[in-house]
Design a protein around this motif. Structure first.
Motif, PDB file in Angstrom:
ATOM      1  N   GLU A 275       0.809  -1.211   0.000  1.00  0.00           N
ATOM      2  CA  GLU A 275       0.000   0.000   0.000  1.00  0.00           C
ATOM      3  C   GLU A 275       0.850   1.272   0.000  1.00  0.00           C
ATOM      4  O   GLU A 275       0.674   2.140  -0.844  1.00  0.00           O
ATOM      5  CB  GLU A 275      -0.920   0.012   1.225  1.00  0.00           C
ATOM      6  CG  GLU A 275      -2.079  -0.948   1.152  1.00  0.00           C
ATOM      7  CD  GLU A 275      -3.152  -0.479   0.174  1.00  0.00           C
ATOM      8  OE1 GLU A 275      -3.364   0.737   0.045  1.00  0.00           O
ATOM      9  OE2 GLU A 275      -3.762  -1.336  -0.466  1.00  0.00           O
ATOM     10  N   GLY A 277       4.354   1.677  -0.073  1.00  0.00           N
ATOM     11  CA  GLY A 277       5.525   1.765  -0.938  1.00  0.00           C
ATOM     12  C   GLY A 277       6.792   2.177  -0.223  1.00  0.00           C
ATOM     13  O   GLY A 277       7.832   2.386  -0.851  1.00  0.00           O
ATOM     14  N   ARG A 306      12.091   1.518  -0.569  1.00  0.00           N
ATOM     15  CA  ARG A 306      10.875   1.885  -1.287  1.00  0.00           C
ATOM     16  C   ARG A 306      10.578   0.849  -2.356  1.00  0.00           C
ATOM     17  O   ARG A 306      11.499   0.292  -2.962  1.00  0.00           O
ATOM     18  CB  ARG A 306      11.002   3.272  -1.919  1.00  0.00           C
ATOM     19  CG  ARG A 306      11.123   4.397  -0.912  1.00  0.00           C
ATOM     20  CD  ARG A 306      11.094   5.765  -1.584  1.00  0.00           C
ATOM     21  NE  ARG A 306      11.230   6.826  -0.591  1.00  0.00           N
ATOM     22  CZ  ARG A 306      10.215   7.341   0.094  1.00  0.00           C
ATOM     23  NH1 ARG A 306       8.982   6.900  -0.129  1.00  0.00           N
ATOM     24  NH2 ARG A 306      10.404   8.301   0.971  1.00  0.00           N
ATOM     25  N   ASP A 308       8.415   0.585  -5.909  1.00  0.00           N
ATOM     26  CA  ASP A 308       7.651   1.376  -6.868  1.00  0.00           C
ATOM     27  C   ASP A 308       6.338   0.667  -7.221  1.00  0.00           C
ATOM     28  O   ASP A 308       6.105  -0.484  -6.842  1.00  0.00           O
ATOM     29  CB  ASP A 308       8.476   1.666  -8.124  1.00  0.00           C
ATOM     30  CG  ASP A 308       8.956   0.399  -8.816  1.00  0.00           C
ATOM     31  OD1 ASP A 308       8.179  -0.576  -8.896  1.00  0.00           O
ATOM     32  OD2 ASP A 308      10.101   0.377  -9.278  1.00  0.00           O
ATOM     33  N   GLU A 309       5.488   1.365  -7.950  1.00  0.00           N
ATOM     34  CA  GLU A 309       4.148   0.837  -8.233  1.00  0.00           C
ATOM     35  C   GLU A 309       4.202  -0.470  -9.015  1.00  0.00           C
ATOM     36  O   GLU A 309       3.384  -1.366  -8.800  1.00  0.00           O
ATOM     37  CB  GLU A 309       3.336   1.884  -9.002  1.00  0.00           C
ATOM     38  CG  GLU A 309       2.972   3.107  -8.181  1.00  0.00           C
ATOM     39  CD  GLU A 309       2.093   4.072  -8.961  1.00  0.00           C
ATOM     40  OE1 GLU A 309       1.670   3.715 -10.079  1.00  0.00           O
ATOM     41  OE2 GLU A 309       1.835   5.172  -8.447  1.00  0.00           O
ATOM     42  N   GLN A 312       5.040  -3.250  -6.661  1.00  0.00           N
ATOM     43  CA  GLN A 312       3.880  -3.490  -5.796  1.00  0.00           C
ATOM     44  C   GLN A 312       2.837  -4.350  -6.510  1.00  0.00           C
ATOM     45  O   GLN A 312       2.300  -5.295  -5.942  1.00  0.00           O
ATOM     46  CB  GLN A 312       3.268  -2.158  -5.369  1.00  0.00           C
ATOM     47  CG  GLN A 312       4.098  -1.389  -4.349  1.00  0.00           C
ATOM     48  CD  GLN A 312       3.497  -0.035  -4.038  1.00  0.00           C
ATOM     49  OE1 GLN A 312       3.305   0.800  -4.924  1.00  0.00           O
ATOM     50  NE2 GLN A 312       3.192   0.202  -2.778  1.00  0.00           N
ATOM     51  N   ARG A 313       2.551  -4.017  -7.778  1.00  0.00           N
ATOM     52  CA  ARG A 313       1.550  -4.788  -8.535  1.00  0.00           C
ATOM     53  C   ARG A 313       2.004  -6.224  -8.731  1.00  0.00           C
ATOM     54  O   ARG A 313       1.210  -7.167  -8.610  1.00  0.00           O
ATOM     55  CB  ARG A 313       1.302  -4.132  -9.905  1.00  0.00           C
ATOM     56  CG  ARG A 313       0.543  -2.823  -9.851  1.00  0.00           C
ATOM     57  CD  ARG A 313      -0.020  -2.470 -11.222  1.00  0.00           C
ATOM     58  NE  ARG A 313       1.004  -2.463 -12.255  1.00  0.00           N
ATOM     59  CZ  ARG A 313       1.725  -1.405 -12.586  1.00  0.00           C
ATOM     60  NH1 ARG A 313       1.547  -0.260 -11.950  1.00  0.00           N
ATOM     61  NH2 ARG A 313       2.625  -1.468 -13.552  1.00  0.00           N
ATOM     62  N   TYR A 428      -7.936  -6.449  -3.665  1.00  0.00           N
ATOM     63  CA  TYR A 428      -7.008  -6.844  -4.723  1.00  0.00           C
ATOM     64  C   TYR A 428      -7.460  -8.116  -5.446  1.00  0.00           C
ATOM     65  O   TYR A 428      -7.316  -8.228  -6.662  1.00  0.00           O
ATOM     66  CB  TYR A 428      -5.598  -7.058  -4.145  1.00  0.00           C
ATOM     67  CG  TYR A 428      -4.912  -5.777  -3.759  1.00  0.00           C
ATOM     68  CD1 TYR A 428      -4.422  -4.916  -4.725  1.00  0.00           C
ATOM     69  CD2 TYR A 428      -4.754  -5.421  -2.421  1.00  0.00           C
ATOM     70  CE1 TYR A 428      -3.788  -3.734  -4.375  1.00  0.00           C
ATOM     71  CE2 TYR A 428      -4.124  -4.248  -2.060  1.00  0.00           C
ATOM     72  CZ  TYR A 428      -3.641  -3.406  -3.043  1.00  0.00           C
ATOM     73  OH  TYR A 428      -3.026  -2.232  -2.690  1.00  0.00           O
TER      74      TYR A 428
END
Length: 557
Positions: A275, A277, A306, A308-309, A312-313, A428
């Motif tokens: 969520e 990151g 960190r 990144d998006e 995360q996906r 999700y």
């Protein structure tokens, strides 16, 4: 000043070489039957463990920078074999603190006199690490923890980073080409990471960001930064006491539900990675404590990262695929993240994943743990030398360490069920189903259009064949240079036949010197021909996993 820094680096270079050169020579001997040349060989797990133990002792002897390097290497299964990764994961960032008078100079040069800034200050460090040490103090009646950078650590780290850069060309000669690329990237990553960890201003910023993300969470406590008493070399935080999270007997005495603790911890890290990151990246038991009311306290945000998006996906895709036993989905997620090579044999990798899941799950599909799956993937990563994105390597390490802490709290802890529940609550899995339905609809639409377009194209093709107006272009891909190798062998064979005939004719004509030269050339061609047959292309591996050795390894642990 520059001369002294270089002189110190040169001295450190010889010290490091003294420790590492015997290990490198042993490693090179393990990889080749005849030391530098000859066919490669496989060594048993016991030998690798012995080598890893030697490496661990060398890192501890060489001090703070190399302890940190070992911790980073423990997250990189694409560079080291699994035995090394497991052994280096034992490295604890705990070293005796520096003398108070030296630490005091750092503290006072950063924020001012101790007597003026603090109502009370305990000069006995409550913990010591490779890059800093922590003291207990009071400000206006509030108890605080003061983290001070280790005196003189900057010069030592910079000297050691120079040594590492100088050592890279030597290390490249002892390792394979695939790992050489990863090792070179690791050196740059390590230099950046250790400088970031020495910057307490960055740590304070990360701490504030993560703390703000958990402001509404009752079960999580993160210390508040005292800005007036902090700087780039000093970090002062509110002190939050608690019981070390792996002291299960003390937790039981306080009637704390250990299963709920494990669930809270797991969900916190899922939130941080998926969520928010931004995540706390050093969750070993020394950095986690539990208050009397069951609240989990996080310490030490020097190592944080960190995601990144995209990552995360892909992590969400991986978790969902594991929960659904979707082997193709697992492999697709790993490939898209860069963890698994697209060139890897999917059938073989699928069997590895199926075996790992089958061995771990037992009778109940929800009883397997993601750590075991990640361990098997890590082993395979080493056999197929790949490149791990640095933040993904950190995420993999966090996942395995957190799962280990959760299992310590609750031996029956089910990582996958908690992750599945979290993903379902956050929507999700529903999004995944909607995406699957949407993609299926698109595929059905494309198939319908293809059915309509195919008959006319087929009729035109048959008409061209009937008119003898049909041509086919064929191109052969030869990425492994098979045809080139066959051509060389054919040429060598022709030269050898011609050379042998020429030698025989010259010898019969009693032209001995010329026959000798011709014979020598023929022998050279024989050597080239022999070498072409001895040459091996591609990646050769031995089976890493069978049902039996998986159980042996688990039993060994």
């Amino acid at each position: 000043m520059v001369f002294l820094a270089s002189l110190r680096a040169y001295r450190r270079f010889f010290v490091v070489a003294w420790h590492f050169l015997p290990l490198l020579l042993s490693y090179a001997r393990d990889r080749n039957r005849f030391f530098i040349f000859g066919r490669s060989r496989q060594v048993d797990s016991k030998t690798r463990i012995e080598r890893a133990d030697t490496l661990l002792e060398s890192l501890l002897t060489l001090g703070p920078t190399f302890i940190k390097l070992g911790q980073l290497l423990s997250t990189r299964p694409d560079i080291l074999p699994p035995e090394y990764v497991e052994e280096l994961s034992k490295l604890q960032d705990e070293v005796p603190p520096a003398e108070w008078e030296r630490a005091r100079k750092v503290l006072e040069s950063e924020i001012g006199p101790v007597e003026e800034k603090f109502a009370e200050f305990d000069t006995e460090a409550i913990s010591g690490a490779s890059l800093g040490q922590v003291y207990a103090a009071q400000i206006n009646g509030e108890k605080v923890a003061v983290k001070v950078r280790r005196p003189g650590i900057e010069d030592l780290v910079e000297a050691d980073l120079r040594v590492i850069r100088w050592s890279l060309p030597i290390l490249m000669r002892f390792i394979g080409q695939g790992r050489a690329f990863s090792l070179e990237n690791l050196a740059d990553e390590f230099a950046r990471t250790i400088r970031e960890e020495m910057d307490y201003g960055r740590e304070a910023s990360m701490l504030r960001e993560i703390r703000s993300n958990f402001e509404d969470e009752d079960g999580i406590a993160i210390p508040r930064v005292i800005d007036s008493h902090s700087g780039s070399r000093v970090l002062t935080m509110k002190y939050i006491g608690g019981t070390k999270i792996n002291r299960v007997d003390e937790l039981d005495d306080k009637n704390i539900d250990r299963h709920e603790l494990a669930v809270t911890l797991q969900r916190a890290y899922l939130q941080m990675i998926i969520e928010d990151g931004v995540f706390h990246a050093d969750p070993h038991p020394g950095n986690l404590a539990v208050k009397d009311d069951g609240t989990i306290v996080f310490y030490d945000f020097g190592m944080s990262g960190r995601a990144d998006e995209f990552i995360q996906r892909k992590i969400v895709d991986f978790y969902i695929a594991v929960a659904n036993q979707d082997i193709d989905g697992i492999l697709d997620a790993l490939i898209e993240m860069g963890t698994l090579s697209p060139e890897a044999d999917r059938a073989t990798m699928g069997k590895v994943m199926e075996l790992a899941i089958e061995d771990a799950r037992g009778e109940d599909i929800e009883t397997y743990r993601v750590q075991q799956i990640v361990e098997q993937v890590e082993d395979t990563i080493y056999e197929f030398p790949l490149r791990l994105p640095s933040n993904l390597a950190l995420v993999l390490r966090v996942a395995t360490v957190v799962e280990g802490v959760c299992v310590t709290l609750d031996p029956e802890f089910d990582f996958i069920s908690v992750a599945t529940e979290y993903l379902t609550e956050e929507g999700y899995r529903e999004e995944s189903i909607k995406q699957y339905v949407s993609e299926t609809g698109d595929q059905l639409q494309a198939s319908a259009q293809s059915i309509i377009r195919t008959p006319p194209k087929l009729e035109r093709t048959l008409d061209r064949i009937d008119r003898d107006d049909f041509y086919a272009r064929v191109s052969i891909e030869d990425d492994n240079d098979v045809f080139d190798l066959l051509a060389k062998r054919l040429i060598y064979g022709i030269l050898l036949a011609f050379g042998g005939l020429t030698t025989a004719v010259l010898y019969a004509a009693e032209a001995v010197p010329a026959a000798g030269i011709s014979g020598a050339i023929s022998l050279f061609v024989v050597g080239l021909l022999y070498r072409s047959f001895r040459k091996r292309k591609g990646i050769r591996t031995t089976p890493q996993f069978t049902r039996q050795n998986l159980r042996d390894r688990r039993g060994g642990k």
